[in-house]
Enzyme design. Structure first.
Site, PDB file in Angstrom:
ATOM      1  N   CYS A  22      77.941  50.365  25.328  1.00 26.22           N
ATOM      2  CA  CYS A  22      76.942  51.329  24.869  1.00 26.22           C
ATOM      3  C   CYS A  22      75.548  50.891  25.337  1.00 26.22           C
ATOM      4  O   CYS A  22      75.169  49.728  25.163  1.00 26.22           O
ATOM      5  CB  CYS A  22      76.989  51.402  23.343  1.00 26.22           C
ATOM      6  SG  CYS A  22      75.455  51.962  22.609  1.00 26.22           S
ATOM      7  N   HIS A  33      65.163  47.426   5.977  1.00 29.41           N
ATOM      8  CA  HIS A  33      64.402  46.342   6.591  1.00 29.41           C
ATOM      9  C   HIS A  33      63.062  46.887   7.069  1.00 29.41           C
ATOM     10  O   HIS A  33      62.717  48.050   6.828  1.00 29.41           O
ATOM     11  CB  HIS A  33      65.194  45.655   7.702  1.00 29.41           C
ATOM     12  CG  HIS A  33      65.619  46.560   8.835  1.00 29.41           C
ATOM     13  ND1 HIS A  33      64.732  47.286   9.587  1.00 29.41           N
ATOM     14  CD2 HIS A  33      66.850  46.851   9.330  1.00 29.41           C
ATOM     15  CE1 HIS A  33      65.388  47.970  10.505  1.00 29.41           C
ATOM     16  NE2 HIS A  33      66.682  47.748  10.366  1.00 29.41           N
ATOM     17  N   LYS A  77      64.595  42.138  18.862  1.00 30.22           N
ATOM     18  CA  LYS A  77      64.988  43.359  18.166  1.00 30.22           C
ATOM     19  C   LYS A  77      65.552  42.996  16.788  1.00 30.22           C
ATOM     20  O   LYS A  77      66.292  42.008  16.666  1.00 30.22           O
ATOM     21  CB  LYS A  77      66.075  44.027  19.011  1.00 30.22           C
ATOM     22  CG  LYS A  77      66.312  45.450  18.673  1.00 30.22           C
ATOM     23  CD  LYS A  77      67.242  46.105  19.672  1.00 30.22           C
ATOM     24  CE  LYS A  77      67.724  47.411  19.090  1.00 30.22           C
ATOM     25  NZ  LYS A  77      68.750  48.046  19.845  1.00 30.22           N
TER      26      LYS A  77
HETATM   27  N1  MSP Z   1      70.885  58.247  10.166  1.00 26.45           N
HETATM   28  C1  MSP Z   1      70.134  58.303  11.377  1.00 26.45           C
HETATM   29  C2  MSP Z   1      69.007  59.321  11.270  1.00 26.45           C
HETATM   30  C3  MSP Z   1      69.433  60.700  10.914  1.00 26.45           C
HETATM   31  S1  MSP Z   1      68.078  61.761  10.724  1.00 26.45           S
HETATM   32  C4  MSP Z   1      68.707  63.269  10.624  1.00 26.45           C
HETATM   33  C5  MSP Z   1      69.535  56.929  11.677  1.00 26.45           C
HETATM   34  N2  MSP Z   1      69.426  56.088  10.653  1.00 26.45           N
HETATM   35  S2  MSP Z   1      68.911  54.577  10.755  1.00 26.45           S
HETATM   36  O1  MSP Z   1      68.978  54.088   9.417  1.00 26.45           O
HETATM   37  O2  MSP Z   1      69.639  53.862  11.734  1.00 26.45           O
HETATM   38  O3  MSP Z   1      67.452  54.588  11.274  1.00 26.45           O
HETATM   39  C6  MSP Z   1      66.502  55.425  10.758  1.00 26.45           C
HETATM   40  C7  MSP Z   1      65.155  55.136  11.332  1.00 26.45           C
HETATM   41  O4  MSP Z   1      64.721  53.821  11.001  1.00 26.45           O
HETATM   42  C8  MSP Z   1      65.001  55.134  12.863  1.00 26.45           C
HETATM   43  O5  MSP Z   1      64.854  56.316  13.466  1.00 26.45           O
HETATM   44  C9  MSP Z   1      63.674  54.494  12.941  1.00 26.45           C
HETATM   45  O6  MSP Z   1      62.769  55.486  12.534  1.00 26.45           O
HETATM   46  C10 MSP Z   1      63.721  53.453  11.870  1.00 26.45           C
HETATM   47  N3  MSP Z   1      63.963  52.156  12.446  1.00 26.45           N
HETATM   48  C11 MSP Z   1      65.070  51.360  12.328  1.00 26.45           C
HETATM   49  N4  MSP Z   1      64.820  50.189  12.948  1.00 26.45           N
HETATM   50  C12 MSP Z   1      63.576  50.185  13.469  1.00 26.45           C
HETATM   51  C13 MSP Z   1      62.715  49.227  14.051  1.00 26.45           C
HETATM   52  N5  MSP Z   1      63.118  48.010  14.361  1.00 26.45           N
HETATM   53  N6  MSP Z   1      61.435  49.593  14.266  1.00 26.45           N
HETATM   54  C14 MSP Z   1      60.927  50.794  13.886  1.00 26.45           C
HETATM   55  N7  MSP Z   1      61.693  51.699  13.332  1.00 26.45           N
HETATM   56  C15 MSP Z   1      63.071  51.535  13.338  1.00 26.45           C
HETATM   57  O7  MSP Z   1      69.182  56.681  12.808  1.00 26.45           O
END
Ligand code: MSP
Length: 644
Positions: free
Chosen positions: A143, A18, A293
């Site tokens: 959480c 996304h 969010k």
């Molecule tokens: N798998 C872990 C990261 C492991 S790194 C060794 C993780 N994955 S995630 O898919 O949930 O998210 C990855 C990244 O996506 C977040 O850290 C962030 O950088 C980005 N984002 C996810 N949702 C977001 C927003 N709504 N806004 C901006 N970035 C966000 O966490």
């Protein structure tokens, strides 16, 4: 040759990409591309985080094996990155053998250091975060991040002696003030570590989906230990050739939600394994959508980066995300904001500059870069802009880099207006001057093309093509004025960023928004409120016109609609009653300037909800968000007076 290694977090495969994911990858990509324009040796890594309880559960719910789920979602990530021109050099999956091998190697190194020991663990676990919480960290028993229920976990577990690294970490932060950025995030981490570190539980026994602990296969390695290792496993581990070339990483770009894992656990793991630490961890902010969010349960927040890119180009989306919000701060995404930015900067300023310049070159000098010996009027501004934009890219401030770059766009437009090539063209005695002006304009466009490449690679390619340089020539950050070769044949290209007019805006919102919000979004647009009605210009009968209950209304109160930058909620007196109405006029009117104003009001428009606010009628206005005026009354007419 200096090298530059930049990484994104590896994305969980329980969700399709996304806007939030796209943001991290776009920023990392722009940094990688900037450093490539300097001729540096660049390595850009992204990938997927495929182990752990969260993925195991997500797969079970879909009746898939975890790897099947991962394969499907990985395909979606790859497609998305291709459509957004993400130019990663490698894509690591934690289920790959090359990754597992290095995780085991790190585990062994930490074990040999005496930092891993078996014990028993009991605490609250949030599967969403894949992290433990103490009682005191929970909010109302839930959480603190996901506000979801947590489970009590009590099991045998290996512990990593994180507490031993409290002092070394604090010393490292002290000696490397730029290790964690932005500074406010760094301060958070420092005070967290100062307050004391508990040893970290780094294995689980209650599920299977992970890498087994060497010598104790009842345990799987904690998913964060597994995941963080990707940054070195993708380089082939501590013995790899790529590791020798690129480790330590220049920047781990991450979201602020996962800072603690990167700024505390990861450096401690590396210290334990005897490996150097990355140079910089930069935590960017969070994108919300219209104040909310991004979440699976709120369809309106599920902004699809590919759906946007398909309609307005990936360049436009990239530009918006990089330009709109300083890296590190949170941002609020709205389609209206995206469109306004595209129209103002990309269509008006950049698009017009390119179109008019190429048209003049075609018409006045035969479509060829002219010969000249006195060019250089724009050189000093170009040099100043390139220096500031370059510094901003290096300082991880894309919004400043682009802001500076567009100063050159505007300066070039101004230069054209001031020098009036169309006047010079009419006077053969001044054709030398004309060639000189046009050369300067084309050279400025070349500098612009090189400087927008990190943010808008596709537009940069088209510009190189238009200038006759060739789309495939590698971009180079500009540093010498006057190298655009005279005699190159320019090429007319389709408008780079066509202006998004009101009709197109409605069409886009209908495509992008989920059905119920799309209807609402079309409503506050003054001139096209009657969607589905015959096209403007079709004759109407007087009876049709009389069906409209148009009246004079007086504004009693006005306030912004939260989470939007375009909408105001107005309370108006329409004679017989007062009404609440949402109007898309915030780009031009401040609430306090509206109170007391008399306006033209359509009273029998079907009521609707716009961004959760009930709207019963419509205020008439001329224009669109950029050029907008409320219709006024030439005389003192009381509220409620019928308009016919
Ligand atoms: N798998 C872990 C990261 C492991 S790194 C060794 C993780 N994955 S995630 O898919 O949930 O998210 C990855 C990244 O996506 C977040 O850290 C962030 O950088 C980005 N984002 C996810 N949702 C977001 C927003 N709504 N806004 C901006 N970035 C966000 O966490």
């Amino acid at each position: 040759m200096s090298s530059f290694y930049v990484t994104t977090p590896i994305y969980y495969v329980n969700d399709v990409p996304h806007l939030g994911h796209a943001y991290t990858s776009i920023v990392a990509d722009a940094l990688a591309r900037y450093h490539r324009t300097l001729g540096e040796s660049v390595w850009f890594l992204t990938g997927t985080d495929e182990h752990g309880q969260k993925i195991e559960e997500a797969a079970q719910q879909r009746r898939l094996r975890p790897l099947e789920l991962a394969d499907r979602v990985v395909a979606r990530f790859r497609e998305t990155w291709a459509s957004l021109e993400i130019s990663h050099d490698d894509f690591i999956r934690t289920t790959e053998e090359r990754h597992e091998r290095v995780v085991l190697d790190l585990w062994r190194r930490m074990h040999e250091r005496g930092d891993l020991s078996l014990g028993e663990y009991e605490d609250w676990y949030c599967v969403g975060c894949e992290a433990f919480y103490t009682e005191g960290q929970l909010v109302d028993g839930r959480c603190p991040v996901h506000e979801k229920t947590v489970t009590r976990v009590k099991e045998a577990s290996y512990f990593f002696a994180l507490s031993r690294y409290q002092q070394p970490l604090l010393r490292y932060y002290e000696e490397h003030p730029e290790f964690i950025l932005p500074e406010n995030r760094r301060n958070e981490v420092v005070s967290f570590v100062r307050s004391g570190l508990r040893d970290l539980s780094v294995s689980r026994t209650t599920f299977r989906w992970g890498i087994p602990v060497p010598g104790d296969p009842a345990h799987v390695i904690y998913v964060w230990i597994d995941a963080l290792a990707n940054y070195v496993s993708a380089l082939g581990g501590p013995d790899g050739d790529l590791y020798r070339r690129f480790w330590p990483a220049n920047v781990h770009l991450i979201g602020k939600d996962i800072l603690r894992f990167h700024a505390v656990y990861w450096p401690a793991m590396l210290m334990s394994a005897g490996l150097p630490l990355p140079q910089r961890i930069f935590a960017h902010g969070w994108w919300n959508v219209s104040g909310k969010k991004i979440s699976k349960s709120l369809p309106a927040t599920r902004v699809s980066p590919t759906a946007i890119a398909e309609e307005v180009s990936s360049d436009a989306l990239r530009y918006f995300l990089l330009r709109e919000v300083p890296l590190g701060q949170d941002g609020d995404f709205s389609y209206e904001g995206l469109i306004a930015r595209i129209n103002a900067d990309l269509a008006n300023d950049l698009g017009n500059l390119v179109n008019r310049s190429l048209a003049m070159v075609a018409e006045y000098v035969g479509g060829v870069v002219p010969e000249t010996n006195e060019a250089g009027a724009l050189e000093s501004v170009a040099r100043d802009v390139a220096a500031r934009a370059g510094r901003a890219w290096r300082d991880l401030a894309p919004h400043r880099a682009l802001e500076a770059t567009f100063e050159l766009v505007r300066a070039t437009n101004k230069y054209i207006v001031e020098n009036e090539p169309w006047v010079l063209h009419k006077d053969p005695a001044r054709h030398g001057r004309l060639r000189c002006v046009l050369y300067d304009v084309l050279e400025a466009i070349r500098w612009i093309a090189e400087m927008i490449d990190p943010a808008m690679p596709s537009a940069a390619r088209k510009l190189r093509l238009a200038l006759g340089i060739g789309a495939d020539v590698a971009p180079r950050w500009p540093d010498s004025w006057g190298t655009l070769a005279s005699g190159l044949e320019t090429v007319r290209i389709a408008p780079l960023f066509p202006r998004i007019d009101r009709d197109r805006q409605l069409e886009l919102l209908t495509k992008w928004l989920p059905p119920e919000s799309a209807q609402a979004a079309t409503h506050p647009v003054p001139s096209e409120a009657a969607t589905g009605a015959p096209a403007a210009g079709t004759p109407v009968t007087i009876d049709e016109f009389r069906r409209l209950d148009l009246r004079v209304a007086q504004v009693l109160a006005a306030e912004p609609v939260p989470g939007t930058d375009r909408l105001l909620k107005l309370t108006v007196d329409i004679g017989s009653e007062s009404r609440e109405v949402v109007a898309g006029i915030a780009t031009r009117y401040r609430p306090q300037d509206l109170v007391g104003k008399r306006v033209v009001f359509l009273a029998n428009l079907k009521p609707t909800k716009i961004r959760g606010v009930r709207s019963e009628g419509m205020i008439l206005a001329a224009g669109d968000p950029e050029v907008l005026a409320l219709t006024g009354l030439d005389g003192d007419v009381p509220p409620g007076t019928k308009i016919r």
